[in-house]
Design a protein around this motif. Structure first.
Motif, PDB file in Angstrom:
ATOM      1  N   PHE A   1       0.837  -1.197   0.000  1.00 10.03           N
ATOM      2  CA  PHE A   1       0.000   0.000   0.000  1.00 10.03           C
ATOM      3  C   PHE A   1       0.873   1.249   0.000  1.00 10.03           C
ATOM      4  O   PHE A   1       1.854   1.337   0.730  1.00 10.03           O
TER       5      PHE A   1
ATOM      6  N   HIS B   1      -0.399   4.217   0.807  1.00 12.93           N
ATOM      7  CA  HIS B   1      -0.932   5.158   1.793  1.00 12.93           C
ATOM      8  C   HIS B   1      -1.916   4.444   2.719  1.00 12.93           C
ATOM      9  O   HIS B   1      -2.680   3.582   2.283  1.00 12.93           O
TER      10      HIS B   1
ATOM     11  N   ARG C   1      -4.971  10.683  -3.341  1.00  9.72           N
ATOM     12  CA  ARG C   1      -4.243   9.424  -3.181  1.00  9.72           C
ATOM     13  C   ARG C   1      -5.173   8.241  -2.927  1.00  9.72           C
ATOM     14  O   ARG C   1      -4.760   7.086  -3.079  1.00  9.72           O
TER      15      ARG C   1
ATOM     16  N   THR D   1      -4.428   1.947  -1.698  1.00 12.16           N
ATOM     17  CA  THR D   1      -4.491   2.497  -0.339  1.00 12.16           C
ATOM     18  C   THR D   1      -5.293   1.599   0.584  1.00 12.16           C
ATOM     19  O   THR D   1      -6.152   0.822   0.160  1.00 12.16           O
TER      20      THR D   1
ATOM     21  N   ALA E   1     -10.356   1.408  -2.466  1.00 10.60           N
ATOM     22  CA  ALA E   1      -9.454   1.161  -1.341  1.00 10.60           C
ATOM     23  C   ALA E   1      -9.867  -0.100  -0.589  1.00 10.60           C
ATOM     24  O   ALA E   1     -11.033  -0.506  -0.602  1.00 10.60           O
TER      25      ALA E   1
END
Length: 353
Positions: A41, A43, A87, A92, A118
């Motif tokens: 990942f 973030h 982002r 993420t 995500a």
């Protein structure tokens, strides 16, 4: 919550003590870690509201000190949706927390994150709640707040978040954190119980001084700032209607210190992390320009944290502060004749909030 545990008894020169040694991560944390294993990942977003947001502050400090593979940010749940970080996406991970699992903003944030691609992990007491259903991987924790039953603090929201974050770090850079964390968490509940006894007389002295005041400020830095934030807004403001504010120890000198006089009431949390000197500086100013009688200091250095790893202690001290301050708040409530939970005007009483 599944966990492999062993009770180990020992005897010291004073009395017999029992320490719960945690030897494995809870099964739902293991499942979440296994599902994300091998994924790099870019973030991590930590998302919540109120008390659930406050634990993320300690979590980010933990990550900042030990994680070198992905960036991390904290968001209030609705701001996360409104700000919509660029982002946010398939690379993420989003970790959310809501105690009841019904916090509308947090559920909305979970749905938003999943819609953006995500991976989501949700921490909540209720595994059938809207948050648990909205995320990819629900994780349970324990709290005495709603049940009134005693818990092992190792499995509190703080403890479970640390377990998850340590597992994420170790899977990506072999930091060796998880083992030391589990051993240290096994010594946490006894440390809290010792702290309650150690602080009992101090709280008896300070509660009558603070109870009739209109304002109480809570000051901290680093890993302990989240505990100060939660105590100020979710306990003193929400449950006792004080004019209250959590003040970062360094921000204190950029405006807030102007409220200091002989009558100003402060709770100062001195942690054991790298920012301790910031809180010490603020404490020293308060003692010099305020009144010692109105400065309640809780110092991590005076706690008995036996059995904990030295590099884990700074992250567990906030749990001790948070737990013991609840008892202080109940003493205030008794002196003010204002119930802690039942006396709220709006929280959980208005359907839109």
């Amino acid at each position: 919550m599944a966990a492999a545990c062993q009770l180990r008894a020992g005897t010291n020169s004073v009395n017999e003590t029992r320490t719960l040694m945690i030897s494995a991560l809870p099964a739902d944390i293991e499942r979440a870690l296994n599902a994300t294993a091998g994924r790099q990942f870019s973030h991590l977003f930590l998302v919540g509201c109120g008390g659930s947001l406050s634990i993320m502050m300690a979590g980010k400090y933990f990550l900042d000190r030990h994680n070198g593979t992905f960036a991390c940010d904290i968001y209030n749940a609705d701001e996360f949706v409104c700000r919509d970080p660029r982002r946010l996406g398939t690379g993420t991970l989003v970790v959310l927390c809501s105690q009841t699992g019904t916090t509308k903003e947090t559920v909305r944030a979970a749905n938003h994150a999943r819609a953006r691609g995500a991976t989501t992990i949700g921490m909540t007491l209720d595994q059938t709640s809207p948050l648990a259903r909205a995320v990819d991987h629900p994780i349970a924790y324990q709290a005495s707040y709603t049940t009134g039953k005693a818990i092992d603090a190792a499995y509190s929201n703080y403890g479970v978040l640390y377990m998850l974050l340590a597992g994420l770090i170790d899977a990506r850079q072999d930091g060796g954190l998880t083992n030391d964390l589990l051993i240290s968490l096994g010594h946490l509940q006894p440390a809290i119980e010792r702290a309650h006894r150690a602080y009992a007389d101090r709280f008896e002295v300070f509660a009558p001084r603070f109870a009739p005041r209109e304002a109480i400020y809570t000051l901290a830095s680093g890993a302990s700032y989240g505990a100060a934030y939660s105590h100020a807004i979710c306990v003193l403001m929400e449950m006792q209607w004080y004019d209250s504010q959590a003040i970062h120890a360094n921000e204190f000198f950029h405006g807030p210190f102007e409220v200091v006089d002989r009558d100003a009431c402060f709770i100062v949390l001195l942690g054991l992390d790298e920012t301790r000197s910031l809180s010490e500086r603020a404490r020293d100013f308060l003692i010099k320009h305020g009144s010692r009688e109105n400065i309640l200091v809780l110092d991590g250095a005076e706690l008995d944290l036996s059995g904990m790893s030295e590099h884990i202690k700074p992250y567990l001290v906030p749990l001790v502060f948070f737990d013991t301050l609840w008892r202080f708040a109940y003493k205030l409530a008794g002196l003010r004749d204002r119930p802690m939970l039942e006396g709220r005007r709006y929280m959980k009483k208005l359907s839109d909030y």
